[in-house]
Structure formats: structure tokens, C-alpha cells
Design an enzyme around this catalytic site. Structure first.
Site, PDB file in Angstrom:
ATOM      1  CG  ASN A   1       3.189  -9.344   1.727  1.00  0.00           C
ATOM      2  OD1 ASN A   1       3.730  -8.508   0.728  1.00  0.00           O
ATOM      3  ND2 ASN A   1       2.458 -10.071   2.059  1.00  0.00           N
TER       4      ASN A   1
ATOM      5  CE  LYS B   1       5.407  -9.763  -1.786  1.00  0.00           C
ATOM      6  NZ  LYS B   1       3.642  -9.855  -1.193  1.00  0.00           N
TER       7      LYS B   1
HETATM    8  C1  6PG Z   1       1.145  -8.536  -2.792  1.00  0.00           C
HETATM    9  C2  6PG Z   1      -0.013  -8.681  -1.873  1.00  0.00           C
HETATM   10  C3  6PG Z   1      -0.169 -10.644  -1.926  1.00  0.00           C
HETATM   11  C4  6PG Z   1      -0.928 -10.594  -0.701  1.00  0.00           C
HETATM   12  C5  6PG Z   1      -0.998 -10.616   0.472  1.00  0.00           C
HETATM   13  C6  6PG Z   1      -2.057 -11.456   1.398  1.00  0.00           C
HETATM   14  O1  6PG Z   1       1.814  -8.452  -2.732  1.00  0.00           O
HETATM   15  O2  6PG Z   1       0.756  -9.026  -4.283  1.00  0.00           O
HETATM   16  O3  6PG Z   1       1.057  -8.373  -0.257  1.00  0.00           O
HETATM   17  O4  6PG Z   1       1.461 -10.974  -1.648  1.00  0.00           O
HETATM   18  O5  6PG Z   1      -2.374 -10.376  -1.112  1.00  0.00           O
HETATM   19  O6  6PG Z   1      -0.400 -12.001   1.054  1.00  0.00           O
HETATM   20  O7  6PG Z   1      -1.440 -11.219   2.951  1.00  0.00           O
HETATM   21  P1  6PG Z   1      -2.687 -10.935   3.731  1.00  0.00           P
HETATM   22  O8  6PG Z   1      -4.099 -12.299   3.147  1.00  0.00           O
HETATM   23  O9  6PG Z   1      -2.061 -11.623   5.223  1.00  0.00           O
HETATM   24  O10 6PG Z   1      -4.129  -9.746   3.839  1.00  0.00           O
END
Ligand code: 6PG
Length: 632
Positions: free
Chosen positions: A357, A353
Site C-alpha cells: 500500500n 501488504k
Molecule cells: C488493495 C488496496 C486496498 C485499499 C487501500 C486503500 O490493495 O486492494 O490497497 O487495500 O484500497 O486500503 O487505502 P487508503 O484508503 O489508505 O488509500
């Protein structure tokens, strides 16, 4: 909440809170409430008001009246009756002819506890003797739901309705945006769930209960704001999904839950936790005979509600226990298979995961750079959205689609995007991915570059000053077509995916996780933020190789797109436009596709000042050499 018609008798000594609980329960179950004391005949009332205790004969008629009331109510929806019913013989009278439909709840507390309670109530007084006499005659019922009165009335009611309805199959702990959406998703698939959200005076009150009341699909969910009854409401082995903020909160929650868990229970952390912490928690809980699953969940609020991509990491046999739940709520791929699979052990779910990201950061940064270029080519946000619309045919992705929506959003006379402060935030996963890539010695340079682009953006005030101090060339003359930008974008995305999956593959080797890249890309074809047509292609590519850059189709694509990325990056640099991710993509490929690099000079320098030694080409002995560089 639907239950088969039942008479619920709530019993206990005076002062245990029978009426309060009875009233709340009748509200909760939507059935009438009766206070036994309201049914005493005249003679009993007279006797009691004179302070004379009732004997068993006095009670007989009254208990029979209550029994008749119960029989009558049973022909309707059932009811709640509160009555002290301290002796077994009294309860036999109340139970006559309705034994199978009567449920008994015994509110239990200590003498001291009840005495204090009564004395706190305004206008109430009960002598210690009278209360003591009640304790003396109390015969504790054997088949009643016994409840400790130190729980809050709300939680007592939750325990009772839970016992009446049977236990839940799955628990959701933490009802933030994601927790709420996952709960609704689970409930809509027909699972019986329990919901927990903490109680914080004046800030988070009745969150679970209010949430349950808001949505039809949650009508049979059980809401709690106390941990013990929440845990108690779950079938064993309990499955509890934690949807709390990543970080220390997860540890606090684990400690709060532990006293109430039993061997074999399963905790699932569905937040964006650091994979190293997940491994630690996995081992810690293993020592306590509790199973721990660290699972990535992607798709944001909408994904969580309609079908996220789910990445659980745990022991394989534990996955079987949670599989029916997670796979039911997950998004489905084009073959209708769930976008959820057992990733590997320990922290592997959170690791992938995290890389997801990282790839997400790059995909977002590339679109931001595209935005800069298309703007410099004279387009307004609507026109850029129209251009991106045409890209869907060859480069579609969820992030492309949402970017189009974003660019079209107007507020009054201007586009909203123009009014947003250009400081990009982050919650840490891109940072950890960059650390991981450095620790593992993998050149996932685009993730690092996208992360640092966010960090650079954050220096807004310094950037304003620097823009005045350094900018010379303000006339932009970008000699590019939108087709050049599209091709460069496609190129950079391939490199991004190569680097992201490379990081996963190396971690898999290092941690012996045995990750399956094709299966991983499959569960990322829907539900998650990085779903795209390219991801769909990768499912097939990874069936034959783990190295994208050796696949013939990919090689041909890269070759045909490369001239565009070279042109795009050069033009942007000549015009002093920041395009760190685009330039990193071509720089990486240039570095990676050169058979003889400049690292020979680095090795010589290292050996010069630190005697770090070097190896020689055309020497198969694996020998390391040192040279005294000063003496020629
Ligand atoms: C997802 C996103 C989610 C979230 C991120 C944002 O897969 O649904 O990645 O987990 O939007 O954590 O991360 P940042 O705040 O670091 O951009």
C-alpha cells in the site's frame, strides 16, 4: 439447495415451533410441507376437542396415514412432516419402509422455556400439566439432529440444511464488499462455503441469506447470522476467513468466535490489519491452540471477485491447509501460477501488504503529479488521458490504466475529476508504512512523502487562505515536453520500488522472516493494485540481487532517465508547482549516490552539544572520539 429426496420429520413437544421451522425448511429446500395434525381422523379430532387425550390405539391409524403420505412423497421430491412423535414406537411406524430416507429433527427446549413461549402466543394456552405429561412420555430420539430452540428459526433452518447437505469446507465471516466478492469467488471454484454476517436490527438483517439468494454460484452456500451454527457448519479443522474492518473489530470477532472453536481451527484475517497487531493475535491465539493467519488481500472489489493477489503470513504447515482455497481464488501470473504464496510467519503477510500500500500511495501520487504537469502544459483531462495512453507501451500499470479511465469520465459538460474535492483520504496503511520505515531506520522517503502529500491536501481551507497570502507567480511557463515527464515518471517509479522492497528486505532481516523478494514481486504481477510491467521485470531482477540499485540494467535505466527528472523537478519548482514525490525521488538518489555526504557536520554538531562522539575516516579501529569544540 439440492438434496437427495428425503422425508424430514420434525418432532418435539407442543410449543417448540415445529410448524414455523417446518414451513421455513420446506421453503428453503423447496419441498412440500405437511402438518401432521391436519391428518387426524374425525374420531381423533372429536376426542381432542373434548379435551380427552389420545391413546396409542387412536394414534396408530393416524401414524400409518402419515407413513403412507411419506412413502408417496418420496417418489417425488420428498417433504417435511411435523409431528410430535414423542415415543420411539410412534417413530417406528412413521419410519416403516422409508428408514433410509427419513431424517429426524428433534427440537429441544426446557420445560420452562416452552411454557413461557406458549403463554406468550396470542390465543394459546396450555396447562402446565398437559405440557408436563408430554415431557413425561418423551423418549428422546437417538439418531435425530437435536437442535436447541433458543436459536432463531432462521439459524435452526440453516443448521438443519447444513446437516442434510454435509458441512462446509470454508467459512467467510463478514459480508462487506470484499467479503462478498471473495465468497462468490470461492463458490465459483466449487468450494462448499458457509457465510456469516451479523444481525443488526433495522440495519443489517438477513445479509447472508439475501446475498446467497442473489447469486446462482451461491446456491449451495449456507447463510448464517448467528455465530454458533455458522461455526458448527464447518468441517474441522475449521477455516474461517474474517473480512471485517481492521482494528478493534478483529479482536471483538475473535472473542465472539473463540467459545465455539476447537483446537487446531484456523482463523484468517483478510483485512488491512496492522502487522504488529497480527503478531499479537497470532501469539494470543497460539496460546489457545488456534492458528492465526494474517493475510494481505489486494485488488479491490473486482480483484477479490475475479482473482486477487493474496499474501498470507502464518506457520508453514498451516499454510498447507489453506493453500488449496487461497491459491484457487487468487489471480494467475503469466505462467498461470497463483498470485498467492506463503509469505513468512506471524505478521509478515500484513507487513508486505502494508508496504504494497505504501508503494501504491507513491504510484498514485506520482500520477497525480503527472496530471498537474500535463495540465500545466495546456492539456485538458481527455488530452492527458490520450498522452497517458501512449505511455502504456513503456510504463504500463493498473494504476495508469485506471487513471486514463478516470480522466475520460465526464459528467454533463465537464470532466468528473474537476468536480472532486481535492482532499485525499486514507485508511492507515501508508501511515503505518511510514512509521515502520522510521522504526527500522530505512529511508523509504517516497512513501512518507506521498503520505504527507495526502495530509497536506487535507488542509483545504488553510490552503485556500495560504494561496492568497503567498502566491506571487501565477503565470506558469513550464519548459518541458511530455517525453520529459514520462522519463521522470519512469525514474521516480524505479526509486519507489527500490525503497519499498528495501523496507521489506530490512524488515525480513530484522524479524527473521526470510522473505523472498522475487516471489513477492511475482505475486504482485497480477491481481493487485500495484501490478505493472515494471513489477514483471523485478521478478527476474530479484532472482540475482535484493538490491535493485546494484542491478546493471536498472543502473543503466536510472542513468538514462536522470536528466529528465532533474529537468522536470527544476522546472516545476521554478514554477512553484508542488511535485513532492518527483522531487523526493531525485533527492533520494542524489543523497544515496554520494560517497561523501554532509553527515560529518551532523556528527560534529551532535558531539558539540551532547558529547555524542564521532568516528574518523581512515580509522579502522572503530573508535569513537569526543572533542572539546570550544577551545581552539
Ligand atoms: C488493495 C488496496 C486496498 C485499499 C487501500 C486503500 O490493495 O486492494 O490497497 O487495500 O484500497 O486500503 O487505502 P487508503 O484508503 O489508505 O488509500
Amino acid at each position: 439447495m439440492k438434496i437427495e429426496a428425503k422425508i424430514i420429520f420434525i418432532m418435539g413437544v407442543s410449543g417448540v415451533g415445529k410448524s414455523t421451522i417446518g414451513n421455513l425448511l420446506s421453503e428453503e429446500l423447496n419441498i412440500p410441507f405437511f402438518d401432521g395434525d391436519d391428518f387426524h381422523p374425525e374420531e381423533n379430532i372429536k376426542k381432542m376437542s373434548k379435551g380427552e387425550p389420545l391413546n396409542d390405539d387412536d394414534r396408530l391409524g393416524w401414524l400409518q396415514t402419515l407413513n403412507k403420505l411419506a412413502i408417496k412423497q418420496l417418489t417425488n421430491k420428498g417433504c417435511v412432516i411435523v409431528c410430535s412423535a414423542l415415543k420411539e414406537s410412534y417413530r417406528d411406524i412413521l419410519n416403516a419402509n422409508i428408514k433410509d430416507n427419513a431424517k429426524w429433527v428433534f427440537l429441544s427446549g426446557s420445560f420452562k422455556q416452552i411454557k413461557e413461549r406458549i403463554n406468550k402466543r396470542k390465543g394459546h394456552f396450555m396447562s402446565s400439566e398437559l405440557l408436563k405429561s408430554q415431557f413425561d412420555i418423551l423418549e428422546e430420539p437417538k439418531n435425530a439432529i437435536k437442535i436447541d430452540i433458543s436459536l432463531t428459526p432462521k439459524n435452526i433452518v440453516a443448521v438443519i440444511s447444513n446437516e442434510l447437505l454435509g458441512k462446509s469446507e470454508f467459512g467467510l465471516f463478514g459480508l462487506g464488499v470484499m467479503g462478498k466478492s471473495l465468497s462468490r469467488n470461492l463458490a465459483s471454484k466449487g468450494f462448499n462455503i458457509s457465510l456469516f454476517n451479523r444481525h443488526v436490527e433495522g440495519v443489517e438483517e438477513d445479509v447472508a441469506k439475501n446475498f446467497k439468494n442473489e447469486f446462482d454460484e451461491l446456491s449451495s452456500a449456507m447463510p448464517f447470522d448467528a455465530i454458533e451454527p455458522f461455526v458448527g457448519s464447518l468441517q474441522k479443522p475449521r477455516k474461517i476467513m474474517l473480512m471485517v474492518n481492521a482494528g478493534k473489530t478483529v479482536d471483538f470477532v475473535i472473542e465472539d468466535l473463540l467459545p465455539f472453536l476447537d483446537d487446531g481451527d484456523i482463523l484468517i484475517d483478510g483485512g488491512n490489519s496492522n502487522y504488529n497487531k497480527t503478531k499479537e493475535r497470532f501469539n494470543y491465539l497460539k496460546s489457545k491452540n488456534i492458528h492465526f493467519v494474517g493475510t494481505g488481500v489486494s485488488g479491490g472489489e473486482e480483484g477479490a471477485l475475479k482473482g486477487p493477489s493474496i499474501m498470507p503470513g502464518c506457520d508453514k504447515d498451516i499454510y498447507k491447509d489453506i493453500q488449496p482455497f487461497l491459491e484457487a481464488i487468487a489471480a494467475k501470473d503469466s505462467n498461470n501460477l497463483p498470485c498467492c504464496t506463503h509469505i513468512g510467519t506471524e505478521g509478515s503477510g500484513h507487513f508486505v501488504k502494508m508496504v504494497h500500500n505504501g508503494i501504491e500511495y507513491v504510484e498514485m501520487q506520482l500520477l497525480a503529479e503527472v496530471f498537474v504537469m500535463l495540465k500545466a502544459l495546456g492539456n485538458n483531462p481527455d488530452q492527458i488521458a490520450n498522452i497517458l495512453e501512449t505511455w502504456k507501451e513503456t510504463a504500463n500499470s493498473y494504476l495508469l490504466e485506471i487513471t486514463i479511465d478516470i480522466l475520460r469520465k465526464k459528467e454533463e459538460d465537464d470532466w468528473l475529476v474537476n468536480k472532486i474535492m481535492d482532499k485525499a483520504g486514507n485508511k492507515g496503511t501508508g501511515n503505518w508504512a511510514t512509521i515502520a520505515t522510521a522504526q527500522l531506520g530505512v529511508p523509504s522517503t517516497m512513501i512518507a512523502s506521498a503520505l504527507f502529500a495526502r495530509y497536506t491536501s487535507f488542509y483545504k481551507e488553510e490552503r485556500i487562505i495560504a494561496s492568497e497570502n503567498f502566491k506571487e507567480n501565477t503565470i506558469i511557463n513550464l519548459n518541458l515536453t511530455t517525453d520529459d515527464v514520462l522519463k521522470a515518471y519512469q525514474f521516480a517509479r524505479i526509486i519507489n520500488h527500490y525503497q519499498g522492497f528495501k523496507l521489506i528486505q530490512e524488515a525480513s532481516k530484522n524479524h527473521k522472516w526470510d522473505l523472498n523478494l522475487s516471489e513477492l514481486s511475482r505475486i504482485w504481477t497480477n491481481g493487485c493494485i500495484i501490478k505493472s510491467d515494471l513489477m514483471v521485470e523485478l521478478v527476474t531482477v530479484f532472482k540475482t540481487t535484493n538490491n535493485l540499485l546494484t542491478n546493471e540494467v536498472i543502473i543503466q535505466k536510472i542513468k538514462s532517465l536522470k536528466p529528465s527528472v532533474k529537468k522536470v523537478v527544476s522546472e516545476c519548482i521554478l514554477n512553484e508547482m508542488p511535485i513532492p514525490n518527483f522531487s523526493e525521488s531525485i533527492n533520494f538518489l542524489n543523497s544515496f549516490t554520494i560517497a561523501n555526504s554532509s553527515a560529518n557536520l551532523i556528527q560534529a554538531q551532535r558531539d558539540y552539544f551532547g558529547a555524542h562522539t564521532y568516528q574518523r575516516i581512515n580509522d579502522n579501529s572503530n573508535e569513537f572520539y569526543h572533542t572539546n569544540w570550544k577551545n581552539n
